[in-house]
Design an enzyme around this catalytic site. Structure first.
Site, PDB file in Angstrom:
ATOM      1  N   ASP A 162       0.840  -1.197   0.000  1.00  0.00           N
ATOM      2  CA  ASP A 162       0.000   0.000   0.000  1.00  0.00           C
ATOM      3  C   ASP A 162       0.873   1.244   0.000  1.00  0.00           C
ATOM      4  O   ASP A 162       1.827   1.344   0.760  1.00  0.00           O
ATOM      5  CB  ASP A 162      -0.890   0.008   1.244  1.00  0.00           C
ATOM      6  CG  ASP A 162      -1.636   1.332   1.384  1.00  0.00           C
ATOM      7  OD1 ASP A 162      -2.435   1.648   0.486  1.00  0.00           O
ATOM      8  OD2 ASP A 162      -1.386   2.051   2.365  1.00  0.00           O
ATOM      9  N   ALA A 203       0.746   5.800  -1.302  1.00  0.00           N
ATOM     10  CA  ALA A 203      -0.081   6.947  -1.704  1.00  0.00           C
ATOM     11  C   ALA A 203       0.833   8.076  -2.140  1.00  0.00           C
ATOM     12  O   ALA A 203       1.988   8.152  -1.717  1.00  0.00           O
ATOM     13  CB  ALA A 203      -0.976   7.415  -0.558  1.00  0.00           C
ATOM     14  N   LEU A 260       0.801  10.993  -1.189  1.00  0.00           N
ATOM     15  CA  LEU A 260       1.084  11.862  -0.052  1.00  0.00           C
ATOM     16  C   LEU A 260       2.238  11.351   0.812  1.00  0.00           C
ATOM     17  O   LEU A 260       2.832  12.118   1.557  1.00  0.00           O
ATOM     18  CB  LEU A 260      -0.179  11.991   0.806  1.00  0.00           C
ATOM     19  CG  LEU A 260      -0.094  12.877   2.040  1.00  0.00           C
ATOM     20  CD1 LEU A 260       0.030  14.344   1.610  1.00  0.00           C
ATOM     21  CD2 LEU A 260      -1.314  12.695   2.909  1.00  0.00           C
ATOM     22  N   TYR A 261       2.544  10.058   0.743  1.00  0.00           N
ATOM     23  CA  TYR A 261       3.556   9.456   1.612  1.00  0.00           C
ATOM     24  C   TYR A 261       4.939   9.991   1.321  1.00  0.00           C
ATOM     25  O   TYR A 261       5.239  10.310   0.189  1.00  0.00           O
ATOM     26  CB  TYR A 261       3.573   7.937   1.440  1.00  0.00           C
ATOM     27  CG  TYR A 261       2.343   7.216   1.932  1.00  0.00           C
ATOM     28  CD1 TYR A 261       1.336   7.854   2.628  1.00  0.00           C
ATOM     29  CD2 TYR A 261       2.177   5.871   1.673  1.00  0.00           C
ATOM     30  CE1 TYR A 261       0.210   7.162   3.069  1.00  0.00           C
ATOM     31  CE2 TYR A 261       1.060   5.177   2.112  1.00  0.00           C
ATOM     32  CZ  TYR A 261       0.089   5.828   2.802  1.00  0.00           C
ATOM     33  OH  TYR A 261      -1.014   5.145   3.230  1.00  0.00           O
ATOM     34  N   PRO A 262       5.818  10.060   2.341  1.00  0.00           N
ATOM     35  CA  PRO A 262       5.595   9.684   3.724  1.00  0.00           C
ATOM     36  C   PRO A 262       4.827  10.755   4.480  1.00  0.00           C
ATOM     37  O   PRO A 262       4.749  11.901   4.051  1.00  0.00           O
ATOM     38  CB  PRO A 262       7.007   9.539   4.291  1.00  0.00           C
ATOM     39  CG  PRO A 262       7.826  10.505   3.511  1.00  0.00           C
ATOM     40  CD  PRO A 262       7.209  10.507   2.137  1.00  0.00           C
TER      41      PRO A 262
END
Length: 123
Positions: free
Chosen positions: A83, A85, A87-89
């Site tokens: 998983d 995204a 936006l990560y971290p």
């Protein structure tokens, strides 16, 4: 650094994300009873019942530590479901933006892309 356990594991979504039917069980070194796999939703994708979360890669974990954790999850525990995204971290910061992607990309260089199911979302 020697990793002896995975601490960044997460179950993703609710029960409706999985078909509910175990399609196979694979013997793996780290689990006495092996890793169960099932279909993801109505797709033909077979995913491990545990998903490896990556939201700390680049903030709480270095690139090397993240790759080591992904290798351990894949090789010792049979986890093929990752998983991530955009936006990560987290927490999101300009100086760490994209570090999770670099970690996953580095991991994928030594594993077959066809063997990994990469889940993402836009936050």
């Amino acid at each position: 650094m020697k990793i002896t356990a995975i601490c960044a594991l997460a179950l993703v979504g609710d029960a409706s994300a999985f078909s509910g039917t175990i399609t196979k069980n694979v013997a793996v070194p780290g689990l006495e009873k092996g890793m169960d796999f099932c279909k993801l939703g109505t797709s033909d994708l077979e995913v491990s019942k545990v998903c490896m979360g990556t939201m700390t890669f680049g903030e709480q974990n270095t690139l090397e530590e993240g790759v080591e954790q992904l290798n351990l999850a894949f090789d010792n525990y049979g986890i093929n479901f990752i998983d991530t995204a955009e936006l990560y971290p987290v927490p999101a910061k300009p100086e760490t933006q994209g570090m999770t992607d670099k970690t996953v990309a580095s991991f994928l260089k030594s594993h077959g892309r066809e063997d990994v199911v990469l889940a993402t979302k836009v936050c």
